[in-house]
Design an enzyme around this catalytic site. Structure first.
Site, mmCIF file in Angstrom:
data_model
loop_
_atom_site.group_PDB
_atom_site.id
_atom_site.type_symbol
_atom_site.label_atom_id
_atom_site.label_comp_id
_atom_site.label_asym_id
_atom_site.label_seq_id
_atom_site.Cartn_x
_atom_site.Cartn_y
_atom_site.Cartn_z
ATOM 1 N N THR A 173 0.862 -1.186 0.000
ATOM 2 C CA THR A 173 0.000 0.000 0.000
ATOM 3 C C THR A 173 0.897 1.234 0.000
ATOM 4 O O THR A 173 1.959 1.222 0.625
ATOM 5 C CB THR A 173 -0.863 -0.011 1.287
ATOM 6 O OG1 THR A 173 -1.774 -1.085 1.211
ATOM 7 C CG2 THR A 173 -1.622 1.301 1.487
ATOM 8 N N GLY A 227 -5.541 -3.914 7.190
ATOM 9 C CA GLY A 227 -6.548 -2.868 7.159
ATOM 10 C C GLY A 227 -7.684 -3.050 8.138
ATOM 11 O O GLY A 227 -8.220 -2.057 8.661
#
Ligand code: GLY
Length: 304
Positions: A173, A227
């Site tokens: 990410t 996440g």
């Protein structure tokens, strides 16, 4: 050990800190990942040194990383359980608290630019899936041919996950935090999400407070890691509130990473910029690539 590495820098004037994702990166590839982050930090720094906004700088840095197939964002992003690319991104302007975000977006080259269009449009903050694609087309973006964005490496990661050789890892990410000469801060984050995620899964990156947050009164943050943990802890908001309460940037980063491990058993990393331009990062993962620049284009550094 919950925190494996930290870094701090920055200071008065403009500053930018970029990450290319927390996770496992083979030692022989770490310098290349760091170099990509230094280039992205430099792209943002060029905006800031010319008097541009923190928001433009963070977007410029993230767009560069979205184009780089080494990272899990844009081209080369992780594939879902159907082998499809569904992208999450958000950005936030600390000056106005304006924000834009997309989640489960089908292939478009720059999800962060679509998020920026949502911010500019101002009617809604977050667009999802086909609605996000429709918004992107209305805003003038061309859908990307999936084969131009799906890489062999992403297919191999999915295959390895299907065979149980790999976790549902979202390493790679990307994100950026910046402070401009006018004293405003911004944050931007973009990801393909976890490898082999269920179709429709949305991670922390497009959710304000979880994977991205910015407020001139507090600072700005971008997260990378598991996440679901960042969502449950509203990790980036917590880090910014710690800054607002007067914590040193490095302490705020370390405490957030520690809390992620101790409260929700999540690993990852976070980058922060304080309202005065000081930068900090902390990670609990084996590696996390990053790049930073502040005050002068010569002041460019990074690591992994
Ligand atoms: N942190 C990125 C994700 O979990 O999707």
């Amino acid at each position: 050990m919950t925190v494996r590495a930290t870094w701090q820098g920055g200071g008065e004037g403009w500053s930018i800190l970029v990450h290319g994702g927390a996770g496992f990166i083979p030692p022989e590839r770490r310098e290349a990942h760091a170099e990509g982050c230094r280039l992205a930090a430099r792209a943002g720094a060029l905006v800031l040194a010319a008097g541009g906004s923190a928001l433009d700088a963070a977007q410029a840095a993230v767009e560069l990383l979205e184009d780089d197939p080494r990272y899990n964002a844009g081209t080369g992003g992780s594939l879902d359980e159907h082998g499809e690319l569904r992208l999450d991104a958000s950005l936030m302007d600390g000056a106005t608290l304006a924000a834009g975000a997309v989640c489960a977006l089908p292939p478009f080259f720059h999800p962060i630019a679509v998020a920026r269009a949502a911010l500019r449009d101002g009617r809604h903050v977050l667009y999802a899936a086909e609605g996000a694609a429709r918004f992107a087309r209305l805003a003038g973006f061309e859908p990307a041919p999936p084969d131009r964005m799906i890489t062999d490496a992403a297919r191999a990661r999915l295959e390895a996950t299907r065979q149980g050789q790999d976790g549902n890892w979202a390493g790679g990410t990307v994100g950026a935090v910046a402070r401009d000469l006018a004293g405003h801060v911004a944050a931007a984050t973009s990801t393909g999400g976890t490898v082999g995620k269920r179709h429709g899964r949305v991670g922390d990156s497009p959710i304000l407070g979880a994977g991205t947050y910015a407020d001139d009164l507090a600072g700005a943050a971008s997260g990378t890691g598991e996440g679901e943990g960042y969502l449950r802890l509203a990790a980036c908001l917590r880090a910014c509130l710690a800054l607002q309460q007067g914590r040193e940037p490095l302490d705020a980063a370390v405490e957030t990473i520690r809390m992620l491990r101790e409260r929700v058993n999540a690993s990852g990393g976070i980058i922060l910029v304080a309202p005065d331009g000081r930068l900090a990062l902390a990670r609990s993962t084996e590696a996390m690539s990053w790049g930073a620049c502040w005050g002068s284009l010569d002041q460019l550094t990074g690591g992994c």
